[in-house]
Design a protein around this motif. Structure first.
Motif, PDB file in Angstrom:
ATOM      1  N   ALA A  89      61.052  46.513  46.028  1.00 42.06           N
ATOM      2  CA  ALA A  89      60.241  45.987  47.125  1.00 42.06           C
ATOM      3  C   ALA A  89      59.778  44.566  46.862  1.00 42.06           C
ATOM      4  O   ALA A  89      59.690  43.740  47.779  1.00 42.06           O
ATOM      5  N   LEU A  90      59.462  44.264  45.585  1.00 41.47           N
ATOM      6  CA  LEU A  90      58.932  42.942  45.252  1.00 41.47           C
ATOM      7  C   LEU A  90      60.032  41.938  44.918  1.00 41.47           C
ATOM      8  O   LEU A  90      59.729  40.764  44.679  1.00 41.47           O
ATOM      9  N   ARG A  91      61.266  42.385  44.933  1.00 43.73           N
ATOM     10  CA  ARG A  91      62.364  41.528  44.482  1.00 43.73           C
ATOM     11  C   ARG A  91      62.500  40.255  45.305  1.00 43.73           C
ATOM     12  O   ARG A  91      62.749  39.166  44.772  1.00 43.73           O
ATOM     13  N   LEU A  96      54.683  33.352  44.332  1.00 50.10           N
ATOM     14  CA  LEU A  96      53.246  33.452  44.078  1.00 50.10           C
ATOM     15  C   LEU A  96      52.739  34.862  44.338  1.00 50.10           C
ATOM     16  O   LEU A  96      51.978  35.424  43.538  1.00 50.10           O
ATOM     17  N   ARG A  97      53.169  35.446  45.446  1.00 52.94           N
ATOM     18  CA  ARG A  97      52.728  36.801  45.771  1.00 52.94           C
ATOM     19  C   ARG A  97      53.297  37.805  44.773  1.00 52.94           C
ATOM     20  O   ARG A  97      52.615  38.744  44.357  1.00 52.94           O
ATOM     21  N   LYS A  98      54.538  37.590  44.367  1.00 53.47           N
ATOM     22  CA  LYS A  98      55.158  38.499  43.398  1.00 53.47           C
ATOM     23  C   LYS A  98      54.437  38.453  42.059  1.00 53.47           C
ATOM     24  O   LYS A  98      54.228  39.487  41.412  1.00 53.47           O
ATOM     25  N   ARG A  99      54.038  37.266  41.617  1.00 51.77           N
ATOM     26  CA  ARG A  99      53.321  37.164  40.349  1.00 51.77           C
ATOM     27  C   ARG A  99      51.978  37.880  40.404  1.00 51.77           C
ATOM     28  O   ARG A  99      51.556  38.519  39.431  1.00 51.77           O
ATOM     29  N   ALA A 100      51.308  37.770  41.530  1.00 52.77           N
ATOM     30  CA  ALA A 100      50.011  38.439  41.671  1.00 52.77           C
ATOM     31  C   ALA A 100      50.170  39.960  41.613  1.00 52.77           C
ATOM     32  O   ALA A 100      49.398  40.654  40.938  1.00 52.77           O
ATOM     33  N   VAL A 154      62.780  47.833  34.883  1.00 51.53           N
ATOM     34  CA  VAL A 154      63.607  47.813  36.090  1.00 51.53           C
ATOM     35  C   VAL A 154      63.623  46.414  36.695  1.00 51.53           C
ATOM     36  O   VAL A 154      64.673  45.934  37.156  1.00 51.53           O
ATOM     37  N   SER A 155      62.493  45.721  36.694  1.00 52.80           N
ATOM     38  CA  SER A 155      62.451  44.351  37.217  1.00 52.80           C
ATOM     39  C   SER A 155      63.349  43.428  36.409  1.00 52.80           C
ATOM     40  O   SER A 155      64.068  42.585  36.975  1.00 52.80           O
TER      41      SER A 155
END
Length: 265
Positions: A89-91, A96-100, A154-155
């Motif tokens: 989902a975050l891929r 910036l949003r992914k890091r948060a 997994v990331s």
């Protein structure tokens, strides 16, 4: 690989092998000897016996091993599903949003396991979520502790996948679910197996949070080992430690074989 000369490599090996034997081999050897010791008053045990192993499989220790395996398997599967879902989902989110959100997912790994156990004990000891004294709170504790590592594995695997494969499948008309099932997940399989293996190994050895929340009928093997050593039953504790290590290695070996087969395919 970083040392070119043969004499330099031999010197490194001459230093590393004894250090490895002292740091890793010696504690394991002592535990193995203690597990078959009937009496130990000198440098080496004076009486050897397998009675501790026989007693371990006749007593509640076998139930503790079963509780550890079931807890590890269920918590690892739940962590793998949620971690994979979150990583997918975050891929494609903005950096910036992914890091948060990454930071939020990794918070449990930065908190001591005893604090996790205490937090769960306080949170789930009152209605409407009264889980204190149930097996579910142990599963939740293990899930919280291992989920960050599963998500991270997994990331990292997703970051290494060639995105061209998915783009080619999309250009050929493959729908998102079909691409996920037939392209992304098969390519990700070695990383999924590695994430599950790490999660299971961590769950099998978890003590800090479990000792805070476990109910009387669901005592995991690390808790049992801690209780035995606290009572001074060192030989019995060493026996359970060896059983825990061997059981974990067998499961990890099976998962490694599964991972190798998926790579060959």
């Amino acid at each position: 690989m970083l040392i070119w000369s043969k004499s330099g490599r031999l010197l490194v090996w001459a230093f590393v092998v004894p250090l490895f034997a002292i740091v890793y081999g010696l504690p394991i050897a002592v535990i193995a000897l203690a597990s078959i010791s009937g009496q130990w008053n000198d440098i080496l045990p004076s009486k050897l016996t397998l009675m501790h192993y026989a007693n371990a499989f006749r007593s509640d220790s076998f139930d503790s091993l079963k509780a550890s395996i079931i807890t590890g398997a269920i918590a690892s599967v739940a962590a793998l599903v949620s971690g994979t879902w979150a990583a997918l989902a975050l891929r494609k989110m903005k950096p910036l949003r992914k890091r948060a959100l990454d930071l939020i997912f990794f918070v449990p790994s930065a908190v001591p396991s005893v604090s996790i156990g205490l937090g769960l004990l306080v949170a789930f000891s009152q209605p409407p979520l009264l889980l204190n004294g149930t097996r579910m709170i142990v599963l939740i504790a293990h899930f919280v502790l291992i989920s960050a590592f599963t998500y991270g594995n997994v990331s990292a695997g997703l970051a290494r996948l060639p995105i061209e494969c998915e783009q080619i499948a999309e250009s050929l008309g493959a729908r998102p679910f079909y691409r996920l099932r037939r392209v992304t997940l098969p390519l990700l399989m070695p990383y999924l197996v590695a994430a599950f293996s790490l999660s299971f190994a961590m769950s099998m050895g978890e003590l800090g949070a479990t000792v805070m929340v476990y109910p009387p009928g669901w005592v995991t093997l690390p808790v049992n080992i801690f209780a035995l050593s606290d009572r001074g039953a060192i030989f019995d504790a060493a026996t359970l430690t060896m059983i825990l290590g061997v059981a974990t290695l067998i499961v990890l070996w099976g998962l490694s074989r599964l991972s190798n087969r998926s790579v060959l395919r």
